[in-house]
Write an enzyme that holds these catalytic residues in place. Structure first.
Site, PDB file in Angstrom:
ATOM      1  N   HIS A  98     -36.697 -13.217 -29.492  1.00  0.00           N
ATOM      2  CA  HIS A  98     -36.389 -13.507 -30.891  1.00  0.00           C
ATOM      3  C   HIS A  98     -35.296 -14.583 -30.918  1.00  0.00           C
ATOM      4  CE1 HIS A  98     -34.831 -13.086 -34.942  1.00  0.00           C
ATOM      5  NE2 HIS A  98     -35.978 -12.503 -35.251  1.00  0.00           N
ATOM      6  N   GLU A 170     -41.648 -18.320 -35.548  1.00  0.00           N
ATOM      7  CA  GLU A 170     -40.548 -18.088 -36.480  1.00  0.00           C
ATOM      8  C   GLU A 170     -39.591 -19.275 -36.446  1.00  0.00           C
ATOM      9  OE1 GLU A 170     -39.722 -13.717 -37.227  1.00  0.00           O
ATOM     10  OE2 GLU A 170     -39.056 -14.022 -35.187  1.00  0.00           O
TER      11      GLU A 170
HETATM   12  P1  PGA Z   1     -36.375 -12.556 -42.195  1.00  0.00           P
HETATM   13  O1  PGA Z   1     -36.378 -12.301 -40.624  1.00  0.00           O
HETATM   14  O2  PGA Z   1     -37.653 -11.994 -42.753  1.00  0.00           O
HETATM   15  O3  PGA Z   1     -35.156 -11.847 -42.704  1.00  0.00           O
HETATM   16  O4  PGA Z   1     -36.297 -14.036 -42.400  1.00  0.00           O
HETATM   17  C1  PGA Z   1     -37.544 -12.467 -39.862  1.00  0.00           C
HETATM   18  C2  PGA Z   1     -37.260 -12.186 -38.421  1.00  0.00           C
HETATM   19  O5  PGA Z   1     -36.156 -12.454 -37.943  1.00  0.00           O
HETATM   20  O6  PGA Z   1     -38.142 -11.671 -37.704  1.00  0.00           O
END
Ligand code: PGA
Length: 259
Positions: A98, A170
């Site tokens: 992540h 992401e």
């Molecule tokens: P968020 O986080 O939906 O708060 O933007 C997503 C993530 O970090 O997986």
């Protein structure tokens, strides 16, 4: 039809008492609707996994995902958690790399490749996160950055192993900022990721999830976009009503029908 992945990433939020209350409120609401079109998961803190596993024991349609694991099988690594420990308590998948861990724990792609191996060895699904920084996007290096993240993290894996993964795209600038990526960006980047995977294995087999400021308003359009197999939800997964609004936005008004 392929189930859409919906994973709530709780990050370092909730005490165990808060986690129990959340699940006690969520589970009856999920049981009242037909959630079969979704592959639902919650990724709580390590210390809540066993407790939540016991709560969802007889409700198999929600799975447990861990937020991380160590890259060695076992050993003298004080404070760490192994993939085997997670598999033994019924965890089905592990988030790998992540962006918060890449940034705060300085995890690099080669370390992530080792973690992926450990997760696969014990039969769980690695969910490899990738995504460019704002800086990389502004300077036009976003595709190169994501490509490098993927290729270096997949080093040493066989095509069959890669096919067991899930990938979460992401973009760092979209995480926790309220600034969701546009559909155009999502489609462009998911197409790129699909192409990269297709050079490595039967790429169509690998689900590609989107994460970054998903909420009940934008989730349906994102999940319906080409090459989007679902998503990772951070802040909007922390409150039961917001999480349920996302579930309902995906399933239709009252699910696909009350049981
Ligand atoms: P968020 O986080 O939906 O708060 O933007 C997503 C993530 O970090 O997986």
């Amino acid at each position: 039809m392929q189930k859409k992945y919906l994973i709530g990433n709780w990050k370092m939020y909730k005490t165990v008492q808060e986690a129990i209350i959340f699940m006690q409120q969520l589970l009856p609401q999920l049981q009242a609707i037909d959630t079969r079109p979704l592959a639902l998961s919650i990724a709580p803190s390590f210390v809540h996994l066993s407790t939540i596993a016991a709560l969802i024991d007889d409700y198999k349609s929600i799975q447990l995902v861990a937020q991380n694991c160590h890259h060695e099988t076992e050993g003298a690594f004080t404070g760490e958690v192994s993939a085997a420990m997670l598999a033994a308590i019924g965890v089905g998948g592990v988030l790998i790399g992540h962006s918060e861990r890449r940034s705060y724990q300085k995890e690099d792609n080669l370390l992530l490749a080792k973690k992926i191996k450990r997760v696969l060895e014990v039969g769980m699904q690695p969910l490899l996160c990738c995504g460019e920084s704002l800086e990389a996007r502004r300077s036009g290096r976003h595709k190169a950055m994501v490509q490098q993240q993927l290729l270096e993290s997949l080093v040493g894996l066989t095509p069959k192993e890669i096919e067991q993964l899930g990938i979460a795209y992401e973009p760092v600038w979209a995480i926790g900022t309220g600034q969701v990526a546009s559909l155009e960006v999502i489609i462009e980047m998911h197409t790129l990721i699909r192409e990269i995977l297709s050079d490595q294995c039967e790429g169509a087999k690998v689900p590609i999830l989107y994460g970054g400021s998903c909420n009940a308003q934008n989730v349906k359009a994102i999940f319906d976009a080409p090459n989007v197999a679902g998503g990772l939800i951070g802040s909007a997964s922390l409150k039961v009503d917001q999480f349920m609004k996302i579930v309902i936005a995906l399933l239709g008004k009252d699910g696909t029908g009350h049981r």
